[in-house]
Design a protein around this motif. Structure first.
Motif, mmCIF file in Angstrom:
data_model
loop_
_atom_site.group_PDB
_atom_site.id
_atom_site.type_symbol
_atom_site.label_atom_id
_atom_site.label_comp_id
_atom_site.label_asym_id
_atom_site.label_seq_id
_atom_site.Cartn_x
_atom_site.Cartn_y
_atom_site.Cartn_z
ATOM 1 N N LEU A 92 0.833 -1.203 0.000
ATOM 2 C CA LEU A 92 0.000 0.000 0.000
ATOM 3 C C LEU A 92 0.866 1.251 0.000
ATOM 4 O O LEU A 92 0.576 2.218 -0.726
ATOM 5 C CB LEU A 92 -0.926 -0.009 1.216
ATOM 6 C CG LEU A 92 -1.800 1.235 1.396
ATOM 7 C CD1 LEU A 92 -2.717 1.434 0.201
ATOM 8 C CD2 LEU A 92 -2.619 1.131 2.687
ATOM 9 N N SER A 93 1.910 1.251 0.791
ATOM 10 C CA SER A 93 2.807 2.402 0.845
ATOM 11 C C SER A 93 3.415 2.697 -0.527
ATOM 12 O O SER A 93 3.502 3.861 -0.951
ATOM 13 C CB SER A 93 3.921 2.142 1.869
ATOM 14 O OG SER A 93 4.780 3.243 1.971
ATOM 15 N N GLU A 94 3.806 1.657 -1.241
ATOM 16 C CA GLU A 94 4.381 1.824 -2.582
ATOM 17 C C GLU A 94 3.352 2.389 -3.554
ATOM 18 O O GLU A 94 3.664 3.277 -4.365
ATOM 19 C CB GLU A 94 4.901 0.484 -3.089
ATOM 20 C CG GLU A 94 6.138 -0.028 -2.351
ATOM 21 C CD GLU A 94 6.572 -1.395 -2.838
ATOM 22 O OE1 GLU A 94 5.998 -1.868 -3.862
ATOM 23 O OE2 GLU A 94 7.462 -1.999 -2.219
ATOM 24 N N GLY A 165 -5.608 7.256 11.693
ATOM 25 C CA GLY A 165 -5.316 5.834 11.670
ATOM 26 C C GLY A 165 -3.835 5.500 11.696
ATOM 27 O O GLY A 165 -3.054 6.096 12.435
ATOM 28 N N ASN A 166 -3.444 4.558 10.839
ATOM 29 C CA ASN A 166 -2.049 4.101 10.808
ATOM 30 C C ASN A 166 -1.110 5.076 10.102
ATOM 31 O O ASN A 166 0.106 4.897 10.134
ATOM 32 C CB ASN A 166 -1.955 2.739 10.097
ATOM 33 C CG ASN A 166 -2.648 1.633 10.862
ATOM 34 O OD1 ASN A 166 -3.415 1.890 11.784
ATOM 35 N ND2 ASN A 166 -2.386 0.400 10.490
ATOM 36 N N GLU A 167 -1.672 6.035 9.403
ATOM 37 C CA GLU A 167 -0.883 7.079 8.712
ATOM 38 C C GLU A 167 0.128 6.490 7.723
ATOM 39 O O GLU A 167 1.286 6.903 7.670
ATOM 40 C CB GLU A 167 -0.177 7.986 9.730
ATOM 41 C CG GLU A 167 -1.143 8.757 10.615
ATOM 42 C CD GLU A 167 -0.482 9.865 11.424
ATOM 43 O OE1 GLU A 167 0.752 9.993 11.365
ATOM 44 O OE2 GLU A 167 -1.216 10.604 12.113
ATOM 45 N N ILE A 168 -0.327 5.552 6.915
ATOM 46 C CA ILE A 168 0.552 5.028 5.865
ATOM 47 C C ILE A 168 0.702 6.055 4.749
ATOM 48 O O ILE A 168 1.737 6.125 4.091
ATOM 49 C CB ILE A 168 0.005 3.686 5.322
ATOM 50 C CG1 ILE A 168 0.052 2.633 6.428
ATOM 51 C CG2 ILE A 168 0.809 3.210 4.113
ATOM 52 C CD1 ILE A 168 -0.488 1.283 6.021
ATOM 53 N N GLY A 169 -0.319 6.849 4.546
ATOM 54 C CA GLY A 169 -0.257 7.919 3.554
ATOM 55 C C GLY A 169 0.036 9.246 4.230
ATOM 56 O O GLY A 169 1.160 9.528 4.630
ATOM 57 N N LEU A 170 -0.989 10.088 4.371
ATOM 58 C CA LEU A 170 -0.835 11.373 5.046
ATOM 59 C C LEU A 170 -0.575 11.170 6.533
ATOM 60 O O LEU A 170 -1.091 10.233 7.143
ATOM 61 C CB LEU A 170 -2.092 12.222 4.847
ATOM 62 C CG LEU A 170 -2.417 12.608 3.399
ATOM 63 C CD1 LEU A 170 -3.804 13.241 3.316
ATOM 64 C CD2 LEU A 170 -1.364 13.553 2.846
ATOM 65 N N THR A 171 0.235 12.057 7.106
ATOM 66 C CA THR A 171 0.594 11.941 8.521
ATOM 67 C C THR A 171 0.127 13.174 9.286
ATOM 68 O O THR A 171 -0.339 14.157 8.696
ATOM 69 C CB THR A 171 2.122 11.801 8.681
ATOM 70 O OG1 THR A 171 2.741 13.048 8.304
ATOM 71 C CG2 THR A 171 2.670 10.680 7.818
ATOM 72 N N THR A 172 0.284 13.105 10.594
ATOM 73 C CA THR A 172 -0.077 14.236 11.442
ATOM 74 C C THR A 172 0.597 15.520 10.976
ATOM 75 O O THR A 172 -0.003 16.597 10.996
ATOM 76 C CB THR A 172 0.311 13.935 12.906
ATOM 77 O OG1 THR A 172 -0.443 12.803 13.369
ATOM 78 C CG2 THR A 172 0.023 15.121 13.804
ATOM 79 N N ALA A 173 1.849 15.410 10.541
ATOM 80 C CA ALA A 173 2.579 16.595 10.061
ATOM 81 C C ALA A 173 1.866 17.234 8.873
ATOM 82 O O ALA A 173 1.767 18.467 8.786
ATOM 83 C CB ALA A 173 4.002 16.205 9.675
ATOM 84 N N ASP A 174 1.364 16.419 7.945
ATOM 85 C CA ASP A 174 0.659 16.960 6.774
ATOM 86 C C ASP A 174 -0.601 17.703 7.187
ATOM 87 O O ASP A 174 -0.916 18.772 6.652
ATOM 88 C CB ASP A 174 0.283 15.815 5.816
ATOM 89 C CG ASP A 174 1.506 15.115 5.245
ATOM 90 O OD1 ASP A 174 2.401 15.805 4.743
ATOM 91 O OD2 ASP A 174 1.561 13.876 5.302
#
Length: 337
Positions: A92-94, A165-174
């Motif tokens: 998924l990350s890829e 959630g798990n933040e595989i895509g967007l993260t708290t920083a975004d």
């Protein structure tokens, strides 16, 4: 899925909403579409609720169909799913990196934007959808739902809510970086379990500080057991709060120890802003409360500076017998003007 569908309709989404399922011609009383190529128009956002192993393929097809973003509700990407879940997580990350989609989740319970009349929560309770000055983001959907309800009960309204959630895509920083640019937002309230990229979070926090926004954070991992719980919840390791304070306190993030404190501090800074220092003045009608205030202040590193002698003398002429004119002021049960 039905709850997300109902929320999008109930809260008046300005955009058309299309259900998709390859095995159904109709769902919830409306036409159901077998795939992206059958939709009447190109999709913008995709709410994904399929088994984890199918998610990377859905993201790929969604991007090809013109989608710009997605929310993945599905779980099974490493949080207790073993080696298979970790392999799916990597796939998924890829795919996210390759397609460039803005993806929230996986393993989340949805989001809302009051300005966009956009609600993809699996929460049944009706949202007030009143414009506010608070943005909420966190890796625990349940905690954010509770925080939202508590804040609303105090007359404090949340403009944006993102369960990351798990933040595989967007993260708290975004999300912090985005909220920093929103003129309506004054307070960014954050629930953090792990930090994917400390450099990005630092940059986002400084961006928020430069924009005059206040970031208030609850960081999971104050104990060894708490860090183990974070690993089970989102499949990621939570760093220590001591390290968090050392790195992020310098850029203006206010970390609190409990969710209760998160609510109290959010109300304080919403109504009054950040205090300029640790020197307070207080008035109480109870001698016991005065003592409690002094004990609590000592634990918190807060001081009640002495009043000027002239001020104390003037107060003594006003306060009733049994009162105390020092700071904190104990006013007894009657004040004479």
């Amino acid at each position: 899925g039905g709850r997300v569908w109902n929320n999008l309709r109930k809260h008046g989404s300005r955009h058309a909403v299309y259900p998709m399922n390859p095995t159904r011609e109709e769902v919830w009383g409306v036409k159901c579409y077998p795939g992206f190529d059958a939709l009447p128009e190109a999709p913008d956002h995709i709410a994904i609720m399929v088994p984890a192993a199918q998610v990377p393929d859905v993201i790929t097809k969604a991007a090809a169909a013109g989608a710009r973003s997605a929310t993945i509700f599905s779980a099974g990407f490493g949080e207790g799913a073993g080696e298979e879940g970790l392999a799916i997580r990597d796939a998924l990350s890829e795919v996210i990196a390759k397609t460039g989609l803005g993806v929230s989740g996986p393993n989340c319970v949805g989001n809302f934007s009051v300005e966009g009349s956009f609600v993809t929560l699996i929460e049944d309770r009706k949202q007030s959808m009143k414009r506010g000055t608070i943005a909420l983001v966190g890796q625990s959907g349940g905690s954010l739902m509770a925080l939202n309800q508590c804040l609303e009960g105090r007359g404090l309204y949340v403009d944006y809510l993102v369960t990351s959630g798990n933040e595989i895509g967007l993260t708290t920083a975004d999300y912090i970086a985005y909220f920093a640019e929103q003129s309506q937002t004054r307070i960014i309230v954050v629930y953090i379990e792990h930090i994917a990229d400390a450099g990005r979070l630092l940059a986002a926090s400084r961006l928020a500080a430069d924009a005059g926004k206040i970031v208030v954070a609850y960081k999971l991992g104050q104990s060894d057991a708490g860090r183990e719980a974070a690993l089970a919840h989102t499949g990621t390791l939570a760093g220590s709060v001591q390290g968090f304070d050392a790195v992020f306190g310098s850029c203006g993030i206010v970390r609190v120890d409990t969710l209760d404190d998160l609510i109290e501090v959010s109300e304080l800074v919403t109504r009054s802003g950040i205090p300029r220092g640790s020197r307070l003045g207080a008035v109480t009608l109870s001698g016991a409360f005065r003592g409690i205030l002094l004990d609590t202040a000592d634990r918190a590193g807060v001081t009640f500076p002495s009043l000027a002698a002239k001020t104390e003398e003037k107060l003594k002429g006003i306060l009733s017998t049994g009162s105390y004119a020092g700071n904190p002021i104990h006013g007894g049960f009657s004040l004479v003007s």
